[in-house]
Design a protein around this motif. Structure first.
Motif, short mmCIF file in Angstrom:
data_model
loop_
_atom_site.label_atom_id
_atom_site.label_comp_id
_atom_site.label_asym_id
_atom_site.label_seq_id
_atom_site.Cartn_x
_atom_site.Cartn_y
_atom_site.Cartn_z
N GLY A 123 0.80 -1.21 0.00
CA GLY A 123 0.00 0.00 0.00
C GLY A 123 0.83 1.26 0.00
N GLY A 124 0.12 2.40 -0.07
CA GLY A 124 0.80 3.67 -0.17
C GLY A 124 1.05 4.36 1.16
N ALA A 125 0.60 3.77 2.25
CA ALA A 125 0.86 4.37 3.57
C ALA A 125 2.34 4.31 3.90
CB ALA A 125 0.05 3.63 4.63
N PHE A 126 2.75 5.04 4.93
CA PHE A 126 4.16 4.99 5.32
C PHE A 126 4.56 3.57 5.72
CE2 PHE A 126 8.19 6.31 6.56
CZ PHE A 126 8.49 5.83 7.83
N ILE A 127 3.72 2.94 6.52
CA ILE A 127 3.85 1.51 6.85
C ILE A 127 2.45 0.92 6.79
CG2 ILE A 127 4.44 -0.19 8.61
CD1 ILE A 127 6.56 1.62 9.67
N VAL A 128 2.30 -0.24 6.20
CA VAL A 128 1.01 -0.91 6.12
C VAL A 128 0.76 -1.60 7.46
CG1 VAL A 128 -0.30 -2.74 5.00
CG2 VAL A 128 1.12 -1.21 3.64
N THR A 143 -2.81 -1.71 8.70
CA THR A 143 -4.21 -2.11 8.72
C THR A 143 -4.60 -2.64 7.34
OG1 THR A 143 -5.16 -0.01 7.97
CG2 THR A 143 -4.68 -0.22 10.33
N GLY A 144 -5.69 -3.38 7.31
CA GLY A 144 -6.17 -3.87 6.03
C GLY A 144 -6.51 -2.76 5.07
N ALA A 145 -6.98 -1.64 5.62
CA ALA A 145 -7.35 -0.51 4.77
C ALA A 145 -6.12 0.12 4.10
CB ALA A 145 -8.10 0.53 5.57
N ASP A 146 -4.94 -0.08 4.70
CA ASP A 146 -3.71 0.48 4.11
C ASP A 146 -3.28 -0.26 2.86
OD1 ASP A 146 -2.19 1.07 7.37
OD2 ASP A 146 -3.43 2.38 6.13
N ALA A 147 -3.69 -1.52 2.74
CA ALA A 147 -3.21 -2.36 1.65
C ALA A 147 -4.11 -2.24 0.43
CB ALA A 147 -3.12 -3.81 2.09
N VAL A 148 -3.50 -1.97 -0.69
CA VAL A 148 -4.22 -1.88 -1.96
C VAL A 148 -4.17 -3.22 -2.70
CG1 VAL A 148 -4.31 -0.69 -4.18
CG2 VAL A 148 -3.67 0.57 -2.12
N TYR A 149 -3.05 -3.91 -2.54
CA TYR A 149 -2.86 -5.20 -3.20
C TYR A 149 -2.61 -6.28 -2.15
CZ TYR A 149 -2.02 -2.11 -7.17
OH TYR A 149 -2.15 -1.15 -8.15
N TRP A 150 -3.11 -7.47 -2.45
CA TRP A 150 -2.98 -8.61 -1.54
C TRP A 150 -2.48 -9.83 -2.29
CZ3 TRP A 150 -3.55 -8.11 3.61
CH2 TRP A 150 -4.29 -7.04 4.11
N GLY A 151 -1.74 -10.67 -1.58
CA GLY A 151 -1.40 -11.97 -2.12
C GLY A 151 -2.49 -12.98 -1.81
N GLN A 152 -2.28 -14.22 -2.23
CA GLN A 152 -3.30 -15.25 -2.05
C GLN A 152 -3.17 -15.95 -0.71
OE1 GLN A 152 -0.44 -15.78 -3.50
NE2 GLN A 152 0.22 -17.73 -2.62
N GLY A 153 -2.06 -15.74 -0.02
CA GLY A 153 -1.88 -16.32 1.30
C GLY A 153 -1.09 -17.60 1.29
N THR A 154 -0.46 -17.89 2.42
CA THR A 154 0.27 -19.14 2.61
C THR A 154 -0.07 -19.68 4.00
OG1 THR A 154 2.45 -20.21 2.49
CG2 THR A 154 2.38 -18.01 3.47
N GLN A 155 -0.34 -20.97 4.07
CA GLN A 155 -0.79 -21.58 5.32
C GLN A 155 0.40 -21.89 6.22
OE1 GLN A 155 -4.08 -22.50 6.46
NE2 GLN A 155 -2.93 -22.86 8.37
N VAL A 156 0.28 -21.48 7.47
CA VAL A 156 1.25 -21.84 8.50
C VAL A 156 0.51 -22.63 9.57
CG1 VAL A 156 2.74 -20.97 10.33
CG2 VAL A 156 2.75 -19.87 8.08
#
Length: 123
Positions: free
Chosen positions: A99-104, A106-119
């Motif tokens: 995202g474009g925030a100084f540091i991401v 919160t979810g609202a800060d992120a514009v793009y997401w990956g699909q996730g990885t299970q731990v």
């Protein structure tokens, strides 16, 4: 447009370690702050760690308690999450966000997401 692909998840015993990676497409990776989030079954997505564009500033959720380290390599378009001293409560799908925030942080800060990885951390 940025595409994010996480990797490095898996099954580990309590007390073990994992290193997650999030590889970004495109030549603008260094223009985005990055964050790691996680979502356990039945729970909302939660912030884990965030890092600024240059990597000079980081932020962590309280529950990390010094166990995790976020870092990035802008030359490789990759952000990492080193996780040590894992416990079963860390079991979740881990996502990276850009995202474009100084540091991401919160979810609202992120514009793009990956699909996730299970731990999965076994006791």
């Amino acid at each position: 447009q940025v595409q994010l692909v996480e990797s490095g998840g898996g099954l580990v015993q309590a007390g073990g370690s994992l290193r997650l990676s999030c590889a970004a497409s495109g030549r603008t990776f260094s223009s985005y702050a990055m964050g790691w989030f996680r979502q356990a079954p039945g729970k909302e997505r939660a912030f884990v760690a965030g890092i600024s564009r240059s990597g000079g500033s980081t932020d962590y959720a309280d529950f990390v308690q010094g166990r995790f380290t976020i870092s990035r390599n802008n030359a490789k378009n990759t952000v990492y999450l080193q996780m040590n001293s894992l416990n079963p409560e860390d079991t979740a799908v881990y996502y990276c966000g850009a995202g474009g925030a100084f540091i991401v942080t919160t979810g609202a800060d992120a514009v793009y997401w990956g699909q996730g990885t299970q731990v999965t951390v076994s006791s």
